[in-house]
Design a protein around this motif. Structure first.
Motif, mmCIF file in Angstrom:
data_model
loop_
_atom_site.group_PDB
_atom_site.id
_atom_site.type_symbol
_atom_site.label_atom_id
_atom_site.label_comp_id
_atom_site.label_asym_id
_atom_site.label_seq_id
_atom_site.Cartn_x
_atom_site.Cartn_y
_atom_site.Cartn_z
ATOM 1 N N GLY A 341 0.768 -1.228 0.000
ATOM 2 C CA GLY A 341 0.000 0.000 0.000
ATOM 3 C C GLY A 341 0.801 1.281 0.000
ATOM 4 O O GLY A 341 0.268 2.345 0.307
ATOM 5 N N VAL A 342 2.081 1.215 -0.334
ATOM 6 C CA VAL A 342 2.893 2.434 -0.386
ATOM 7 C C VAL A 342 2.329 3.358 -1.473
ATOM 8 O O VAL A 342 2.204 2.957 -2.625
ATOM 9 C CB VAL A 342 4.372 2.095 -0.675
ATOM 10 N N PRO A 343 1.973 4.579 -1.124
ATOM 11 C CA PRO A 343 1.245 5.458 -2.051
ATOM 12 C C PRO A 343 1.982 5.792 -3.346
ATOM 13 O O PRO A 343 1.397 5.800 -4.412
ATOM 14 C CB PRO A 343 0.999 6.725 -1.232
ATOM 15 N N ILE A 344 3.283 6.084 -3.245
ATOM 16 C CA ILE A 344 4.032 6.502 -4.433
ATOM 17 C C ILE A 344 5.287 5.663 -4.610
ATOM 18 O O ILE A 344 6.046 5.462 -3.667
ATOM 19 C CB ILE A 344 4.472 7.988 -4.328
ATOM 20 N N VAL A 361 4.848 6.484 -9.956
ATOM 21 C CA VAL A 361 3.636 5.673 -10.076
ATOM 22 C C VAL A 361 2.763 5.842 -8.837
ATOM 23 O O VAL A 361 3.248 5.723 -7.709
ATOM 24 C CB VAL A 361 3.984 4.177 -10.236
ATOM 25 N N ARG A 362 1.473 6.113 -9.075
ATOM 26 C CA ARG A 362 0.540 6.289 -7.961
ATOM 27 C C ARG A 362 -0.154 4.970 -7.663
ATOM 28 O O ARG A 362 -0.653 4.308 -8.566
ATOM 29 C CB ARG A 362 -0.498 7.351 -8.346
ATOM 30 N N ARG A 363 -0.223 4.599 -6.411
ATOM 31 C CA ARG A 363 -0.775 3.308 -6.017
ATOM 32 C C ARG A 363 -2.266 3.173 -6.297
ATOM 33 O O ARG A 363 -2.742 2.126 -6.700
ATOM 34 C CB ARG A 363 -0.519 3.075 -4.514
ATOM 35 N N ASP A 364 -3.027 4.229 -6.071
ATOM 36 C CA ASP A 364 -4.487 4.079 -6.171
ATOM 37 C C ASP A 364 -4.959 4.014 -7.621
ATOM 38 O O ASP A 364 -5.871 3.269 -7.942
ATOM 39 C CB ASP A 364 -5.196 5.210 -5.427
ATOM 40 N N THR A 365 -4.334 4.801 -8.512
ATOM 41 C CA THR A 365 -4.793 4.840 -9.899
ATOM 42 C C THR A 365 -3.898 4.059 -10.844
ATOM 43 O O THR A 365 -4.305 3.749 -11.957
ATOM 44 C CB THR A 365 -4.808 6.298 -10.410
#
Length: 476
Positions: A341-344, A361-365
């Motif tokens: 779950g690291v965001p970036i 790279v963005r984790r959510d998108t």
RNA sequence: CGGGGCGUAGCGCAGUCCGGUUAGCGCGCCUGCUUCGGGAGCAGGAAGUCGGAGGUUCAAAUCCUCUCGCCCCGACCA
């Protein structure tokens, strides 16, 4: 794509457990219903603690610590309280190999031990208010447990305050609920409704229980925090009186409020996806990971030293880690950090160095962009902010999509199972009607909202007049 | 408490019905070589009182008795 994680659409409950396992947050211990919170999970708790503790202190509270053990006789002093908690307590009967004269209850919550102590501390209005919080573990012998959401032992904070007037206690109760609301929305990125619990759902021993309720991805409700106005109930039970400015003696007014490691469960269920955990940036123990990429050993040395040089100026501005482990290939690392779950994630390889670029790279998108190296820090900070907002927005949209205003009982019964969600219905206030919700649909009245406008209507169960709508949902 | 499942290497499991060489398999781990921009390949290697106790038998992971524990699904709860 994601090995070891069941899809949400297949089995939400299985997915939840898989995410925890793959992100290495916690595991079952050898003790029934108890979990081991592993470093990755505990780090999130520490972030939660850090922020909440700051907010408590900003509102004038101080930390203290009361004992784990409560003499059984103390727990029995407040009638409603003991009725509510006695069935789920663990009791110590022996100490040092001998039968104890009086059994000791392992605290399920600390009102009793604390109010028996406050009695000694309070004589005058000048001793008030007392604004104390404690970070502690508590034990509740639940029948059925689920990692983070409901475990036999859990970590939490419990605030216990004492006041000279009813109005002051009420203001405190509402203030702390507002702290929780703000924390949930701004840090957990989870929108919540605030309101009052019904008589049957309120805390054992409280006059009023206020709560924040959140919707999970499976459209079920999760109570994420509670704040209780205890009135003079505990002061009476423990005979805690004070003299006011006019020399008149009165019982002290009390509040208590708490959130627990359940918030970690909320965070997982609100945001994560089929590839694993997603942590909102403001609570991420590790917001950014840098993955250097190389082929040969020579290249490795060159890339790593380049990355070290680039990131040297970031220290103190952002928390990050350079994953320079040589035993894993980049693809493995990408996947591992995603599961956690690291965001970036920032990728820097020979091609990037040549072009003076880095990949972000963005984790959510999953959004992947190339950025000039001298702008990376600035862009990353901006992306973290964007992601924090996007997670909240997505959760809010999800909640709105599955929130329904319903007036017809049959309509309600049909939709509570499919698609499920939050249902705003008129309720007359009678406990009999509340019970019918539970029996007919396995849902409960989650709260009576603070912010709803008054609206005349008819109770969806019995047809009696109702002044406003309440929130009904299936819950955890 | 009701229903279901499970306990065999660090983890996940097969083997148990129908007892029989040295208890297997995958992942992980160790060594070496080749690899490395989305979960590496090959070769070699280490690792087990089969949850516990008792019994039956020439022989028990496997059969019998007892026992301990955990997980999942429901009713209670942050």
């Amino acid at each position: 794509m994601a090995k070891g994680i069941t899809k949400r659409s297949e089995d939400y409950s299985r997915w939840y457990l898989d995410v925890i396992a793959q992100a290495d947050l916690a595991e079952h211990s050898s003790v029934k219903g108890c979990m081991v919170i592993k470093p990755n999970g505990y780090a999130i708790w520490e972030k939660i603690q850090g922020q909440l503790d700051k907010m408590f202190k900003e509102t004038g509270h101080v930390n203290a610590y009361f004992p784990l053990f409560i003499p059984e006789s103390l727990l029995r002093k407040e009638a409603e309280h003991v009725e509510g908690f006695a069935p789920e307590t663990a009791v110590v009967t022996h100490g040092g190999g001998k039968l104890l004269e009086e059994p000791l209850v392992v605290r399920p919550t600390s009102e009793t031990i604390i109010w028996s102590t406050y009695k000694k501390w309070i004589q005058s209005y000048r001793d008030l208010p007392i604004l104390i919080n404690q970070w502690a573990n508590v034990v509740r012998w639940e029948m059925r447990t689920r990692l983070f959401l409901r475990t036999t032992e859990f970590l939490w904070q419990e605030g216990h305050t004492a006041h000279a007037t009813a109005a002051e206690a009420e203001a405190e109760t509402r203030q702390m609920l507002e702290v929780y609301r703000q924390f949930a929305e701004e840090y957990l990125a989870i929108p919540v409704h605030t309101g009052v619990k019904t008589e049957s759902e309120k805390f054992a021993g409280a006059v009023h229980t206020y709560c924040i309720e959140a919707m999970m991805q499976d459209r079920r409700a999760l109570q994420a925090g509670t704040s209780h106005n205890l009135g003079q109930n505990f002061a009476r039970a423990f005979d805690v009186t004070f003299q006011n400015e006019d020399g008149v003696s009165d019982y002290v007014w009390a509040t208590s409020w708490g959130v627990s490691t359940r918030l970690i469960g909320a965070l997982i269920m609100a945001h994560s996806d089929d590839n694993g955990l997603i942590v909102p940036p403001r609570l991420a123990p590790l917001p950014v990971v840098v993955v250097p990429i190389w082929k040969s050993d020579d290249e490795m040395a060159a890339v790593i030293s380049h990355v070290r040089e680039l990131t040297a100026s970031w220290k103190g501005k952002i928390d990050f880690k350079v994953d320079d482990r040589n035993q894993y290939r980049p693809g493995f690392k990408f996947n591992e950090w995603e599961k956690r779950g690291v965001p970036i994630r920032i990728e820097i390889g020979p091609k990037d160095i040549e072009n003076k670029q880095a990949v972000i790279v963005r984790r959510d998108t999953g959004e992947k962009i190339s950025i000039a190296q001298d702008q990376v820090l600035q862009v990353v900070l901006q992306k973290l902010q964007e992601m924090q907002e996007a997670l909240f927005k997505r959760a809010l949209e999800h909640r709105e999509t599955y929130s329904f205003v319903v007036d017809d009982l049959e309509d309600f019964k049909k939709r509570i199972d499919e698609p499920g969600g939050f249902f705003w219905v008129h309720w007359c206030g009678a406990q009999a009607c509340e019970t019918k919700f539970q029996e007919s649909s396995k849902s409960t009245i989650r709260l009576i909202p603070f912010d709803a406008q008054k609206e005349k209507g008819k109770c969806i169960i019995c047809g009696s007049p109702s002044q406003q709508r309440v929130l009904v949902a299936k819950s955890y």
